[in-house]
Motif scaffolding. Structure first.
Motif, PDB file in Angstrom:
ATOM      1  N   UNK A  40       0.813  -1.217   0.000  1.00 18.38           N
ATOM      2  CA  UNK A  40       0.000   0.000   0.000  1.00 18.38           C
ATOM      3  C   UNK A  40       0.847   1.268   0.000  1.00 18.38           C
ATOM      4  N   UNK A  41       2.158   1.134  -0.094  1.00 18.30           N
ATOM      5  CA  UNK A  41       3.062   2.280  -0.061  1.00 18.30           C
ATOM      6  C   UNK A  41       3.494   2.650  -1.476  1.00 18.30           C
ATOM      7  N   UNK A  42       3.227   3.905  -1.854  1.00 16.45           N
ATOM      8  CA  UNK A  42       3.617   4.410  -3.172  1.00 16.45           C
ATOM      9  C   UNK A  42       4.698   5.463  -2.950  1.00 16.45           C
ATOM     10  N   UNK A  43       5.792   5.337  -3.699  1.00 14.87           N
ATOM     11  CA  UNK A  43       6.946   6.207  -3.529  1.00 14.87           C
ATOM     12  C   UNK A  43       7.265   6.956  -4.821  1.00 14.87           C
ATOM     13  N   UNK A  44       7.547   8.242  -4.661  1.00 12.04           N
ATOM     14  CA  UNK A  44       7.958   9.113  -5.754  1.00 12.04           C
ATOM     15  C   UNK A  44       9.218   9.841  -5.324  1.00 12.04           C
ATOM     16  N   UNK A  45       9.990  10.342  -6.287  1.00  9.89           N
ATOM     17  CA  UNK A  45      11.071  11.274  -6.003  1.00  9.89           C
ATOM     18  C   UNK A  45      10.675  12.622  -6.571  1.00  9.89           C
ATOM     19  N   UNK A  46      10.840  13.663  -5.768  1.00  6.96           N
ATOM     20  CA  UNK A  46      10.509  15.022  -6.189  1.00  6.96           C
ATOM     21  C   UNK A  46      11.655  15.948  -5.804  1.00  6.96           C
TER      22      UNK A  46
ATOM     23  N   UNK B  36      -7.316   0.043 -17.548  1.00  9.31           N
ATOM     24  CA  UNK B  36      -7.391   0.015 -16.092  1.00  9.31           C
ATOM     25  C   UNK B  36      -7.376   1.429 -15.537  1.00  9.31           C
ATOM     26  N   UNK B  37      -8.241   1.669 -14.554  1.00 11.02           N
ATOM     27  CA  UNK B  37      -8.303   2.946 -13.858  1.00 11.02           C
ATOM     28  C   UNK B  37      -8.282   2.640 -12.365  1.00 11.02           C
ATOM     29  N   UNK B  38      -7.382   3.308 -11.634  1.00  9.39           N
ATOM     30  CA  UNK B  38      -7.281   3.099 -10.189  1.00  9.39           C
ATOM     31  C   UNK B  38      -7.304   4.464  -9.512  1.00  9.39           C
ATOM     32  N   UNK B  39      -8.151   4.575  -8.502  1.00 10.39           N
ATOM     33  CA  UNK B  39      -8.247   5.780  -7.681  1.00 10.39           C
ATOM     34  C   UNK B  39      -7.874   5.374  -6.259  1.00 10.39           C
ATOM     35  N   UNK B  40      -6.851   6.021  -5.690  1.00  5.36           N
ATOM     36  CA  UNK B  40      -6.355   5.642  -4.370  1.00  5.36           C
ATOM     37  C   UNK B  40      -6.108   6.889  -3.527  1.00  5.36           C
ATOM     38  N   UNK B  41      -6.411   6.786  -2.247  1.00  5.81           N
ATOM     39  CA  UNK B  41      -6.260   7.920  -1.337  1.00  5.81           C
ATOM     40  C   UNK B  41      -5.566   7.465  -0.058  1.00  5.81           C
ATOM     41  N   UNK B  42      -4.772   8.364   0.494  1.00  9.57           N
ATOM     42  CA  UNK B  42      -4.120   8.102   1.770  1.00  9.57           C
ATOM     43  C   UNK B  42      -3.246   9.267   2.174  1.00  9.57           C
ATOM     44  N   UNK B  43      -2.712   9.223   3.383  1.00  6.28           N
ATOM     45  CA  UNK B  43      -1.862  10.317   3.853  1.00  6.28           C
ATOM     46  C   UNK B  43      -0.536  10.356   3.104  1.00  6.28           C
TER      47      UNK B  43
ATOM     48  N   UNK C  51      21.417  20.657 -10.471  1.00  2.78           N
ATOM     49  CA  UNK C  51      22.367  20.925  -9.391  1.00  2.78           C
ATOM     50  C   UNK C  51      21.758  21.736  -8.259  1.00  2.78           C
ATOM     51  N   UNK C  52      20.793  22.592  -8.562  1.00  2.00           N
ATOM     52  CA  UNK C  52      20.221  23.458  -7.526  1.00  2.00           C
ATOM     53  C   UNK C  52      19.127  22.777  -6.698  1.00  2.00           C
ATOM     54  N   UNK C  53      18.789  21.548  -7.016  1.00  2.64           N
ATOM     55  CA  UNK C  53      17.795  20.835  -6.219  1.00  2.64           C
ATOM     56  C   UNK C  53      18.249  19.406  -5.967  1.00  2.64           C
ATOM     57  N   UNK C  54      17.776  18.871  -4.872  1.00  4.02           N
ATOM     58  CA  UNK C  54      18.081  17.493  -4.509  1.00  4.02           C
ATOM     59  C   UNK C  54      16.783  16.711  -4.427  1.00  4.02           C
ATOM     60  N   UNK C  55      16.838  15.404  -4.689  1.00  3.28           N
ATOM     61  CA  UNK C  55      15.618  14.614  -4.587  1.00  3.28           C
ATOM     62  C   UNK C  55      15.238  14.358  -3.128  1.00  3.28           C
ATOM     63  N   UNK C  56      13.946  14.384  -2.874  1.00  2.49           N
ATOM     64  CA  UNK C  56      13.386  13.897  -1.621  1.00  2.49           C
ATOM     65  C   UNK C  56      12.264  12.940  -1.997  1.00  2.49           C
ATOM     66  N   UNK C  57      11.923  12.059  -1.080  1.00  5.54           N
ATOM     67  CA  UNK C  57      10.881  11.068  -1.355  1.00  5.54           C
ATOM     68  C   UNK C  57       9.525  11.620  -0.936  1.00  5.54           C
ATOM     69  N   UNK C  58       8.555  11.373  -1.764  1.00 11.07           N
ATOM     70  CA  UNK C  58       7.166  11.643  -1.415  1.00 11.07           C
ATOM     71  C   UNK C  58       6.509  10.276  -1.276  1.00 11.07           C
ATOM     72  N   UNK C  59       5.971  10.021  -0.111  1.00 16.46           N
ATOM     73  CA  UNK C  59       5.393   8.715   0.218  1.00 16.46           C
ATOM     74  C   UNK C  59       3.900   8.882   0.457  1.00 16.46           C
ATOM     75  N   UNK C  60       3.099   8.041  -0.190  1.00 17.65           N
ATOM     76  CA  UNK C  60       1.665   7.994   0.059  1.00 17.65           C
ATOM     77  C   UNK C  60       1.340   6.595   0.549  1.00 17.65           C
TER      78      UNK C  60
END
Length: 148
Positions: A40-46, A69-76, A100-109
């Motif tokens: 149930x954990x979805x991970x992105x880099x932003x 396929x269509x999926x709609x998912x919600x969570x914190x 260079x001016x930005x670093x990746x951070x993880x966005x977790x849902x």
């Protein structure tokens, strides 16, 4: 009763999700590349300098779509800066994305609820519509269910 399916099964091969957040200016959506789905954990880099990161506070909505396929998912949603997690999410393509001016951070849902819909391929749908017209039955328009 609606069939229960898993998020990672339904989204296998879908590389982009639309993320919708309720920010200071209202609802706002953007496409993000999925780095990984673990249960149930979805991970992105932003990018850590993105101007919309202040809206990552509370529930988020994710929409996954492919040709049938269509999926709609919600969570914190939360931002994660743990170097071990970031290293596990990175790859050469995503590494090249960040300037260079930005670093990746993880966005977790953490998905806690959701629904899905599937449709037959175009040929099967056309045959089903013709059959329904001849027999008077309902056409096969696909399946629907909840995420488990």
């Amino acid at each position: 009763m609606a069939e229960l399916r898993t998020l990672d099964d339904l989204t296998d091969g879908i590389r982009v999700a639309m993320l919708t957040l309720d920010g200071p200016g209202g609802m706002d959506a953007r496409p993000l590349t999925v780095q990984r789905i673990d249960g149930d954990d979805v991970w992105f880099l932003v990018g850590d300098q993105a101007d919309w990161l202040d809206a990552v506070d509370g529930d988020a909505h994710l929409a996954f779509v492919d040709d049938k396929t269509w999926v709609s998912a919600t969570g914190p949603a939360e931002l994660v800066r743990d170097p071990v997690i970031l290293e596990g999410l990175g790859d050469p393509i995503s590494d090249a994305w960040f300037q260079e001016e930005q670093s990746p951070i993880a966005l977790h849902v953490e998905v806690d609820r959701g629904s899905w819909w599937t449709a037959p391929n175009a040929a099967k749908a056309a045959i089903g519509l013709v059959k329904a017209k001849v027999t008077g039955d309902q056409p096969d328009i696909g399946e629907h269910g909840e995420l488990r």
